[in-house]
Design a protein around this motif. Sequence first.
Motif, short mmCIF file in Angstrom:
data_model
loop_
_atom_site.label_atom_id
_atom_site.label_comp_id
_atom_site.label_asym_id
_atom_site.label_seq_id
_atom_site.Cartn_x
_atom_site.Cartn_y
_atom_site.Cartn_z
N ASN A 50 49.12 72.50 62.11
CA ASN A 50 49.87 70.22 62.69
C ASN A 50 50.61 70.73 61.40
OD1 ASN A 50 47.91 70.68 64.68
ND2 ASN A 50 46.33 69.58 63.44
N ALA A 51 50.81 70.39 60.04
CA ALA A 51 51.72 69.67 59.31
C ALA A 51 53.39 70.33 59.83
CB ALA A 51 51.13 70.05 57.74
N TYR A 99 54.02 68.59 63.11
CA TYR A 99 54.11 67.41 63.37
C TYR A 99 55.04 66.66 61.87
CZ TYR A 99 49.96 67.47 66.44
OH TYR A 99 49.36 67.77 67.31
N THR A 134 55.67 62.15 61.38
CA THR A 134 55.29 61.05 61.68
C THR A 134 54.46 60.76 61.45
OG1 THR A 134 54.73 62.34 63.24
CG2 THR A 134 56.56 62.59 63.22
N GLY A 135 53.53 60.80 60.80
CA GLY A 135 51.92 60.05 60.23
C GLY A 135 51.37 60.21 61.20
N ILE A 189 41.47 61.23 65.09
CA ILE A 189 41.76 62.57 65.40
C ILE A 189 40.89 63.89 65.15
CG2 ILE A 189 44.29 61.56 64.95
CD1 ILE A 189 43.20 62.64 62.15
N ARG A 239 44.44 63.22 71.68
CA ARG A 239 45.76 63.48 70.78
C ARG A 239 46.37 62.29 70.70
NH1 ARG A 239 49.27 67.65 73.19
NH2 ARG A 239 49.50 68.33 70.76
N ALA A 240 46.48 61.41 69.70
CA ALA A 240 47.86 60.51 69.70
C ALA A 240 49.01 60.79 70.50
CB ALA A 240 48.07 60.50 68.03
N GLY A 242 48.95 71.71 72.91
CA GLY A 242 48.42 71.77 71.56
C GLY A 242 46.80 71.06 72.95
N LEU A 243 46.10 71.49 72.75
CA LEU A 243 44.76 71.07 73.10
C LEU A 243 43.64 69.88 72.73
CD1 LEU A 243 43.71 74.43 74.96
CD2 LEU A 243 44.64 72.63 76.04
N GLY A 244 44.28 69.67 71.39
CA GLY A 244 43.36 67.83 70.54
C GLY A 244 41.84 69.27 70.20
N LEU A 245 42.10 70.79 70.22
CA LEU A 245 40.87 70.64 69.50
C LEU A 245 41.01 71.35 68.17
CD1 LEU A 245 39.26 73.12 73.03
CD2 LEU A 245 38.63 71.43 72.10
N GLY A 246 42.25 71.30 67.48
CA GLY A 246 41.81 71.87 66.58
C GLY A 246 41.59 71.30 65.20
N LEU A 247 41.62 70.54 65.52
CA LEU A 247 41.26 69.36 63.87
C LEU A 247 39.43 68.81 64.73
CD1 LEU A 247 43.52 66.32 63.60
CD2 LEU A 247 43.14 68.62 61.45
N SER A 289 51.43 62.36 56.53
CA SER A 289 49.51 62.84 56.40
C SER A 289 49.15 63.00 54.97
CB SER A 289 49.23 63.29 57.25
OG SER A 289 49.67 62.71 58.80
N PHE A 333 45.66 65.67 54.37
CA PHE A 333 44.72 66.04 55.01
C PHE A 333 43.66 66.83 53.89
CE2 PHE A 333 44.13 65.57 59.66
CZ PHE A 333 45.63 65.06 60.06
P1 ADP Z 1 47.25 69.32 68.67
O1 ADP Z 1 47.54 69.79 67.61
O2 ADP Z 1 47.11 70.35 69.13
O3 ADP Z 1 46.91 68.33 69.80
P2 ADP Z 1 44.24 68.55 67.50
O4 ADP Z 1 42.48 68.70 66.90
O5 ADP Z 1 45.07 69.73 65.44
O6 ADP Z 1 45.40 69.17 67.89
O7 ADP Z 1 45.35 67.32 66.71
C1 ADP Z 1 44.31 65.84 67.32
C2 ADP Z 1 46.13 64.81 66.85
O8 ADP Z 1 46.20 64.35 65.66
C3 ADP Z 1 46.68 64.99 67.23
O9 ADP Z 1 47.39 65.28 68.60
C4 ADP Z 1 47.96 64.13 66.88
O10 ADP Z 1 48.20 63.86 67.16
C5 ADP Z 1 46.90 64.34 65.23
N1 ADP Z 1 47.17 64.86 64.16
C6 ADP Z 1 46.47 66.45 63.66
N2 ADP Z 1 47.98 66.35 62.88
C7 ADP Z 1 48.67 66.20 61.85
C8 ADP Z 1 49.86 65.53 61.43
N3 ADP Z 1 50.10 66.71 60.52
N4 ADP Z 1 50.58 64.75 61.55
C9 ADP Z 1 51.30 64.32 62.39
N5 ADP Z 1 49.52 63.82 63.53
C10 ADP Z 1 48.71 65.22 63.49
#
Ligand code: ADP
Length: 368
Positions: free
Chosen positions: A265-266, A269, A294-295, A304, A310-311, A319-324, A348, A350
Amino acid sequence: MRAPTGASVPLIDDPRRVVRLPSRLALAVLIAVAALGAVSALEPLLGRPYYFPAFAGIVLSAVLAGRRAGLVTTLVFTAAYAYWFLDPRGHFAMKGPHESAALAAYTVTGFFVAWVGGTLRTLYARVRSEHRLLETTVSQREDILRALTHDVRSPLNAIAMHAALLERAEGTDPGVARRARAIRTSVVAIDVMLQDLVKVVALESGQVVLERAPVELHALLDHVRERLGGVLPMERVEVQVPRDLPRLHVDPPRLERVLVNLVSNALKYSEGPVTIDAASRDGEVVVSVRDRGTGIGPEDLPHIFQKYYRAGDARQREGLGLGLYISRLLVEAHGGRIWAESTPGQGSTFHVAIPAAPAPAPAHPAHR
Ligand code: ADP
Protein backbone atom coordinates in the motif's frame (compact mmCIF):
# COMPACT_ATOMS: atom_id res chain seq x y z
CA MET A 1 -46.57 -19.47 6.15
CA ARG A 2 -44.86 -18.15 3.05
CA ALA A 3 -41.23 -18.68 2.19
CA PRO A 4 -39.11 -15.59 2.86
CA THR A 5 -38.85 -13.18 -0.07
CA GLY A 6 -36.54 -14.48 -2.75
CA ALA A 7 -36.26 -17.89 -1.11
CA SER A 8 -35.86 -20.68 -3.60
CA VAL A 9 -35.29 -23.29 -0.93
CA PRO A 10 -38.40 -25.31 -0.05
CA LEU A 11 -39.62 -25.15 3.51
CA ILE A 12 -38.49 -28.67 4.16
CA ASP A 13 -38.56 -28.05 7.87
CA ASP A 14 -42.10 -26.78 7.97
CA PRO A 15 -43.79 -29.22 10.39
CA ARG A 16 -47.00 -28.98 8.30
CA ARG A 17 -45.26 -31.15 5.76
CA VAL A 18 -44.65 -33.76 8.38
CA VAL A 19 -48.31 -34.07 9.48
CA ARG A 20 -51.03 -33.70 6.75
CA LEU A 21 -54.49 -32.21 7.36
CA PRO A 22 -56.67 -35.30 8.20
CA SER A 23 -53.88 -36.71 10.31
CA ARG A 24 -53.49 -33.33 11.99
CA LEU A 25 -57.16 -33.31 13.06
CA ALA A 26 -56.90 -36.93 14.21
CA LEU A 27 -53.80 -36.00 16.18
CA ALA A 28 -55.62 -33.04 17.78
CA VAL A 29 -58.50 -35.31 18.90
CA LEU A 30 -56.11 -37.99 20.12
CA ILE A 31 -54.17 -35.49 22.22
CA ALA A 32 -57.45 -34.13 23.65
CA VAL A 33 -58.50 -37.68 24.64
CA ALA A 34 -55.07 -38.35 26.21
CA ALA A 35 -55.27 -35.05 28.14
CA LEU A 36 -58.79 -35.97 29.30
CA GLY A 37 -57.51 -39.32 30.53
CA ALA A 38 -54.63 -37.64 32.38
CA VAL A 39 -56.89 -35.01 34.02
CA SER A 40 -59.43 -37.61 35.11
CA ALA A 41 -56.70 -39.90 36.47
CA LEU A 42 -55.08 -37.09 38.46
CA GLU A 43 -58.30 -35.69 39.95
CA PRO A 44 -58.90 -38.50 42.52
CA LEU A 45 -55.19 -38.62 43.35
CA LEU A 46 -54.88 -34.87 44.03
CA GLY A 47 -58.40 -34.43 45.40
CA ARG A 48 -59.10 -31.51 43.03
CA PRO A 49 -59.23 -30.93 39.27
CA TYR A 50 -55.75 -30.34 37.81
CA TYR A 51 -55.74 -28.93 34.28
CA PHE A 52 -52.02 -28.81 33.47
CA PRO A 53 -52.19 -31.90 31.16
CA ALA A 54 -54.95 -30.17 29.18
CA PHE A 55 -52.87 -27.05 28.53
CA ALA A 56 -49.76 -29.14 27.82
CA GLY A 57 -51.83 -31.15 25.31
CA ILE A 58 -53.06 -27.97 23.60
CA VAL A 59 -49.48 -26.64 23.25
CA LEU A 60 -48.29 -30.01 21.94
CA SER A 61 -51.12 -30.13 19.43
CA ALA A 62 -50.44 -26.54 18.23
CA VAL A 63 -46.69 -27.07 17.97
CA LEU A 64 -47.01 -30.37 16.10
CA ALA A 65 -49.93 -29.60 13.85
CA GLY A 66 -50.66 -25.85 13.92
CA ARG A 67 -52.96 -23.34 15.59
CA ARG A 68 -56.17 -24.86 14.26
CA ALA A 69 -55.25 -28.26 15.67
CA GLY A 70 -54.64 -26.55 19.03
CA LEU A 71 -58.13 -25.02 18.84
CA VAL A 72 -59.66 -28.42 18.00
CA THR A 73 -57.90 -29.99 21.00
CA THR A 74 -59.25 -27.18 23.22
CA LEU A 75 -62.84 -27.61 21.98
CA VAL A 76 -62.82 -31.42 22.13
CA PHE A 77 -61.29 -31.40 25.60
CA THR A 78 -63.71 -28.77 26.99
CA ALA A 79 -66.81 -30.37 25.46
CA ALA A 80 -65.87 -33.89 26.56
CA TYR A 81 -64.93 -32.70 30.05
CA ALA A 82 -68.24 -30.82 30.46
CA TYR A 83 -70.20 -33.83 29.14
CA TRP A 84 -68.55 -36.66 31.05
CA PHE A 85 -66.91 -35.17 34.10
CA LEU A 86 -69.19 -32.38 35.33
CA ASP A 87 -72.38 -33.27 37.19
CA PRO A 88 -74.91 -34.20 35.92
CA ARG A 89 -72.63 -36.62 33.98
CA GLY A 90 -73.66 -37.54 30.44
CA HIS A 91 -75.41 -34.11 29.93
CA PHE A 92 -74.36 -30.66 28.84
CA ALA A 93 -76.27 -29.05 31.72
CA MET A 94 -74.21 -26.66 33.89
CA LYS A 95 -74.82 -26.24 37.60
CA GLY A 96 -75.02 -22.51 37.38
CA PRO A 97 -73.60 -19.41 35.71
CA HIS A 98 -70.32 -19.69 37.68
CA GLU A 99 -69.64 -23.16 36.16
CA SER A 100 -70.44 -21.93 32.63
CA ALA A 101 -68.19 -18.91 33.21
CA ALA A 102 -65.33 -21.13 34.48
CA LEU A 103 -65.67 -23.40 31.46
CA ALA A 104 -65.73 -20.38 29.10
CA ALA A 105 -62.61 -19.01 30.83
CA TYR A 106 -60.80 -22.34 30.38
CA THR A 107 -61.81 -22.43 26.72
CA VAL A 108 -60.53 -18.88 26.09
CA THR A 109 -57.27 -19.68 27.91
CA GLY A 110 -57.00 -22.85 25.81
CA PHE A 111 -57.44 -20.80 22.61
CA PHE A 112 -54.74 -18.40 23.75
CA VAL A 113 -52.38 -21.26 24.59
CA ALA A 114 -53.09 -22.81 21.16
CA TRP A 115 -52.36 -19.48 19.49
CA VAL A 116 -49.02 -19.11 21.36
CA GLY A 117 -48.04 -22.71 20.52
CA GLY A 118 -48.94 -22.23 16.85
CA THR A 119 -46.98 -18.97 16.68
CA LEU A 120 -43.93 -20.66 18.18
CA ARG A 121 -44.21 -23.38 15.56
CA THR A 122 -44.44 -20.84 12.71
CA LEU A 123 -41.46 -18.90 14.03
CA TYR A 124 -39.41 -22.06 14.36
CA ALA A 125 -40.23 -23.09 10.78
CA ARG A 126 -39.25 -19.61 9.51
CA VAL A 127 -35.96 -19.57 11.42
CA ARG A 128 -35.07 -23.06 10.15
CA SER A 129 -35.90 -22.17 6.57
CA GLU A 130 -33.88 -18.93 6.70
CA HIS A 131 -30.99 -20.79 8.27
CA ARG A 132 -31.06 -23.30 5.39
CA LEU A 133 -31.15 -20.46 2.88
CA LEU A 134 -28.17 -18.82 4.55
CA GLU A 135 -26.22 -22.07 4.58
CA THR A 136 -26.90 -22.56 0.87
CA THR A 137 -25.79 -19.01 0.08
CA VAL A 138 -22.61 -19.36 2.12
CA SER A 139 -21.72 -22.69 0.54
CA GLN A 140 -22.39 -21.28 -2.98
CA ARG A 141 -20.12 -18.34 -2.18
CA GLU A 142 -17.41 -20.72 -1.01
CA ASP A 143 -17.80 -22.84 -4.18
CA ILE A 144 -17.41 -19.79 -6.41
CA LEU A 145 -14.35 -18.67 -4.51
CA ARG A 146 -12.83 -22.14 -4.64
CA ALA A 147 -13.37 -22.18 -8.40
CA LEU A 148 -11.82 -18.72 -8.64
CA THR A 149 -8.72 -19.70 -6.74
CA HIS A 150 -8.23 -23.01 -8.43
CA ASP A 151 -9.42 -22.51 -11.99
CA VAL A 152 -8.52 -18.87 -12.50
CA ARG A 153 -5.24 -18.72 -10.65
CA SER A 154 -3.59 -21.52 -12.60
CA PRO A 155 -3.78 -19.75 -16.00
CA LEU A 156 -2.84 -16.47 -14.28
CA ASN A 157 0.30 -18.08 -12.90
CA ALA A 158 1.13 -19.38 -16.38
CA ILE A 159 0.79 -15.84 -17.81
CA ALA A 160 3.01 -14.43 -15.05
CA MET A 161 5.62 -17.12 -15.62
CA HIS A 162 5.78 -16.56 -19.41
CA ALA A 163 5.90 -12.80 -18.94
CA ALA A 164 8.83 -13.26 -16.53
CA LEU A 165 10.64 -15.54 -19.01
CA LEU A 166 10.12 -13.01 -21.79
CA GLU A 167 11.31 -10.15 -19.59
CA ARG A 168 14.52 -11.96 -18.65
CA ALA A 169 15.25 -13.70 -21.96
CA GLU A 170 18.53 -12.72 -23.57
CA GLY A 171 18.20 -10.30 -26.45
CA THR A 172 14.66 -9.19 -25.56
CA ASP A 173 13.97 -5.71 -26.85
CA PRO A 174 13.87 -3.27 -23.84
CA GLY A 175 10.38 -2.08 -24.91
CA VAL A 176 9.09 -5.66 -24.97
CA ALA A 177 10.74 -6.38 -21.60
CA ARG A 178 9.00 -3.32 -20.11
CA ARG A 179 5.64 -4.53 -21.41
CA ALA A 180 6.28 -8.06 -20.14
CA ARG A 181 7.01 -6.61 -16.72
CA ALA A 182 3.78 -4.57 -16.85
CA ILE A 183 1.84 -7.76 -17.69
CA ARG A 184 3.45 -9.59 -14.78
CA THR A 185 2.71 -6.75 -12.35
CA SER A 186 -0.97 -6.68 -13.40
CA VAL A 187 -1.28 -10.45 -13.13
CA VAL A 188 0.22 -10.36 -9.64
CA ALA A 189 -2.27 -7.60 -8.69
CA ILE A 190 -5.20 -9.75 -9.90
CA ASP A 191 -3.80 -12.74 -8.04
CA VAL A 192 -3.53 -10.73 -4.81
CA MET A 193 -7.17 -9.64 -5.16
CA LEU A 194 -8.30 -13.25 -5.66
CA GLN A 195 -6.29 -14.37 -2.65
CA ASP A 196 -7.84 -11.54 -0.62
CA LEU A 197 -11.36 -12.70 -1.45
CA VAL A 198 -10.56 -16.25 -0.42
CA LYS A 199 -8.77 -15.10 2.70
CA VAL A 200 -11.75 -13.00 3.83
CA VAL A 201 -14.09 -15.99 3.54
CA ALA A 202 -11.65 -18.20 5.46
CA LEU A 203 -11.09 -15.61 8.20
CA GLU A 204 -14.76 -14.75 8.61
CA SER A 205 -15.83 -18.38 8.78
CA GLY A 206 -13.23 -19.09 11.47
CA GLN A 207 -11.27 -21.52 9.28
CA VAL A 208 -7.95 -19.84 10.03
CA VAL A 209 -6.09 -21.34 12.96
CA LEU A 210 -2.85 -19.58 13.91
CA GLU A 211 0.27 -21.70 14.02
CA ARG A 212 2.53 -19.65 16.22
CA ALA A 213 6.28 -19.94 16.34
CA PRO A 214 9.01 -17.68 17.76
CA VAL A 215 10.32 -15.50 14.95
CA GLU A 216 12.61 -12.50 14.45
CA LEU A 217 11.02 -9.45 12.85
CA HIS A 218 14.11 -9.17 10.61
CA ALA A 219 13.49 -12.64 9.17
CA LEU A 220 9.90 -11.69 8.36
CA LEU A 221 10.98 -8.47 6.68
CA ASP A 222 13.56 -10.36 4.57
CA HIS A 223 10.74 -12.59 3.35
CA VAL A 224 8.58 -9.58 2.54
CA ARG A 225 11.42 -8.08 0.50
CA GLU A 226 11.91 -11.40 -1.31
CA ARG A 227 8.22 -11.75 -2.09
CA LEU A 228 7.70 -8.23 -3.37
CA GLY A 229 11.07 -7.78 -5.09
CA GLY A 230 10.80 -7.87 -8.86
CA VAL A 231 7.11 -6.98 -8.66
CA LEU A 232 7.18 -3.73 -6.70
CA PRO A 233 9.94 -1.10 -6.51
CA MET A 234 11.44 -2.41 -3.26
CA GLU A 235 14.51 -0.19 -3.76
CA ARG A 236 12.30 2.60 -2.36
CA VAL A 237 11.90 0.72 0.93
CA GLU A 238 14.32 1.38 3.75
CA VAL A 239 14.34 -0.90 6.82
CA GLN A 240 15.51 0.69 10.09
CA VAL A 241 14.76 -2.09 12.55
CA PRO A 242 17.07 -2.59 15.56
CA ARG A 243 18.65 -6.04 15.84
CA ASP A 244 17.94 -6.46 19.56
CA LEU A 245 14.13 -6.57 19.39
CA PRO A 246 12.41 -9.33 21.38
CA ARG A 247 11.23 -12.28 19.31
CA LEU A 248 7.61 -12.38 18.21
CA HIS A 249 5.41 -15.37 18.97
CA VAL A 250 3.29 -15.25 15.83
CA ASP A 251 2.10 -17.23 12.83
CA PRO A 252 4.93 -16.18 10.46
CA PRO A 253 3.09 -16.37 7.07
CA ARG A 254 0.10 -14.53 8.52
CA LEU A 255 2.09 -11.65 10.02
CA GLU A 256 4.17 -11.53 6.85
CA ARG A 257 0.90 -11.11 4.98
CA VAL A 258 0.07 -8.04 7.09
CA LEU A 259 3.48 -6.52 6.40
CA VAL A 260 3.17 -7.25 2.66
CA ASN A 261 -0.19 -5.42 2.65
CA LEU A 262 1.21 -2.37 4.43
CA VAL A 263 4.39 -2.16 2.35
CA SER A 264 2.59 -2.66 -0.96
CA ASN A 265 0.00 0.00 0.00
CA ALA A 266 2.78 2.42 0.95
CA LEU A 267 4.42 1.85 -2.46
CA LYS A 268 1.08 2.02 -4.27
CA TYR A 269 -0.11 5.27 -2.70
CA SER A 270 3.23 7.14 -2.76
CA GLU A 271 6.10 7.89 -5.13
CA GLY A 272 8.87 8.58 -2.62
CA PRO A 273 10.75 6.58 -0.01
CA VAL A 274 9.01 4.18 2.37
CA THR A 275 10.48 3.53 5.82
CA ILE A 276 9.92 0.52 8.05
CA ASP A 277 10.97 0.86 11.65
CA ALA A 278 10.17 -0.93 14.85
CA ALA A 279 10.48 -0.47 18.59
CA SER A 280 9.79 -2.50 21.68
CA ARG A 281 7.63 -0.87 24.34
CA ASP A 282 5.31 -2.01 27.14
CA GLY A 283 5.61 -5.70 26.26
CA GLU A 284 4.77 -5.08 22.60
CA VAL A 285 6.75 -4.79 19.42
CA VAL A 286 5.41 -1.93 17.32
CA VAL A 287 6.24 -2.02 13.60
CA SER A 288 5.61 1.16 11.63
CA VAL A 289 5.46 1.59 7.85
CA ARG A 290 5.76 5.22 6.79
CA ASP A 291 5.30 6.76 3.36
CA ARG A 292 5.37 10.32 2.07
CA GLY A 293 2.50 9.91 -0.34
CA THR A 294 -1.00 11.25 -0.85
CA GLY A 295 -2.06 10.67 2.75
CA ILE A 296 -5.58 9.88 3.90
CA GLY A 297 -8.24 12.49 4.65
CA PRO A 298 -9.66 12.71 8.20
CA GLU A 299 -13.09 11.68 6.82
CA ASP A 300 -11.63 8.42 5.45
CA LEU A 301 -9.12 7.57 8.19
CA PRO A 302 -11.62 6.03 10.67
CA HIS A 303 -13.00 3.72 7.97
CA ILE A 304 -9.98 2.34 6.10
CA PHE A 305 -9.86 -0.91 8.12
CA GLN A 306 -13.46 -1.70 7.20
CA LYS A 307 -14.35 -4.31 4.61
CA TYR A 308 -14.38 -3.00 0.98
CA TYR A 309 -13.65 0.57 2.11
CA ARG A 310 -11.66 2.61 -0.39
CA ALA A 311 -11.00 6.34 -0.08
CA GLY A 312 -12.32 8.43 -3.01
CA ASP A 313 -8.97 9.08 -4.72
CA ALA A 314 -7.85 5.41 -4.30
CA ARG A 315 -10.47 4.21 -6.76
CA GLN A 316 -8.29 5.04 -9.77
CA ARG A 317 -5.87 2.32 -8.64
CA GLU A 318 -6.58 -1.38 -8.64
CA GLY A 319 -7.75 -2.90 -5.37
CA LEU A 320 -10.79 -4.25 -3.59
CA GLY A 321 -10.50 -2.49 -0.26
CA LEU A 322 -9.83 -5.78 1.52
CA GLY A 323 -6.10 -5.61 2.34
CA LEU A 324 -6.39 -3.50 5.49
CA TYR A 325 -9.54 -5.35 6.62
CA ILE A 326 -7.69 -8.68 6.34
CA SER A 327 -4.67 -7.17 8.08
CA ARG A 328 -6.87 -6.01 10.97
CA LEU A 329 -8.45 -9.47 11.35
CA LEU A 330 -5.02 -11.14 11.29
CA VAL A 331 -3.46 -8.70 13.76
CA GLU A 332 -6.43 -9.00 16.12
CA ALA A 333 -6.22 -12.80 15.90
CA HIS A 334 -2.68 -12.40 17.27
CA GLY A 335 -4.00 -10.27 20.16
CA GLY A 336 -2.44 -7.17 18.61
CA ARG A 337 -3.58 -3.75 17.34
CA ILE A 338 -3.32 -1.95 14.03
CA TRP A 339 -3.90 1.75 13.39
CA ALA A 340 -2.90 4.56 11.06
CA GLU A 341 -1.89 8.21 11.27
CA SER A 342 -1.95 10.41 8.24
CA THR A 343 -1.61 13.98 7.05
CA PRO A 344 -3.13 14.57 3.62
CA GLY A 345 -0.46 15.62 1.13
CA GLN A 346 2.38 14.57 3.46
CA GLY A 347 1.95 10.80 3.89
CA SER A 348 0.74 8.08 6.21
CA THR A 349 2.18 5.83 8.90
CA PHE A 350 0.64 2.46 9.66
CA HIS A 351 1.47 0.87 13.02
CA VAL A 352 1.11 -2.77 14.04
CA ALA A 353 1.56 -3.66 17.72
CA ILE A 354 2.08 -7.34 18.50
CA PRO A 355 2.61 -8.71 22.03
CA ALA A 356 6.25 -9.76 22.38
CA ALA A 357 6.94 -13.47 22.88
CA PRO A 358 6.98 -14.42 26.58
CA ALA A 359 10.58 -14.82 27.75
CA PRO A 360 11.51 -18.51 27.96
CA ALA A 361 11.24 -19.81 31.53
CA PRO A 362 14.67 -20.20 33.19
CA ALA A 363 15.73 -23.82 33.27
CA HIS A 364 15.32 -25.59 36.61
CA PRO A 365 18.74 -26.00 38.33
CA ALA A 366 18.29 -29.78 38.23
CA HIS A 367 17.97 -29.65 34.45
CA ARG A 368 20.89 -27.33 33.74
P1 ADP B 1 -7.01 -1.30 -1.48
O1 ADP B 1 -5.61 -0.79 -1.41
O2 ADP B 1 -7.16 -2.55 -2.24
O3 ADP B 1 -7.98 -0.24 -1.90
P2 ADP B 1 -6.81 -1.58 1.39
O4 ADP B 1 -7.74 -2.25 2.34
O5 ADP B 1 -5.42 -2.04 1.38
O6 ADP B 1 -7.48 -1.70 -0.02
O7 ADP B 1 -6.83 -0.04 1.73
C1 ADP B 1 -8.08 0.60 1.96
C2 ADP B 1 -7.97 2.06 1.58
O8 ADP B 1 -7.09 2.74 2.49
C3 ADP B 1 -7.35 2.30 0.22
O9 ADP B 1 -8.32 2.23 -0.79
C4 ADP B 1 -6.77 3.68 0.36
O10 ADP B 1 -7.80 4.65 0.17
C5 ADP B 1 -6.37 3.75 1.82
N1 ADP B 1 -4.93 3.51 2.01
C6 ADP B 1 -4.38 2.38 2.46
N2 ADP B 1 -3.04 2.52 2.59
C7 ADP B 1 -2.75 3.78 2.19
C8 ADP B 1 -1.55 4.54 2.10
N3 ADP B 1 -0.36 4.06 2.45
N4 ADP B 1 -1.65 5.83 1.68
C9 ADP B 1 -2.84 6.36 1.36
N5 ADP B 1 -4.01 5.69 1.43
C10 ADP B 1 -3.97 4.42 1.83
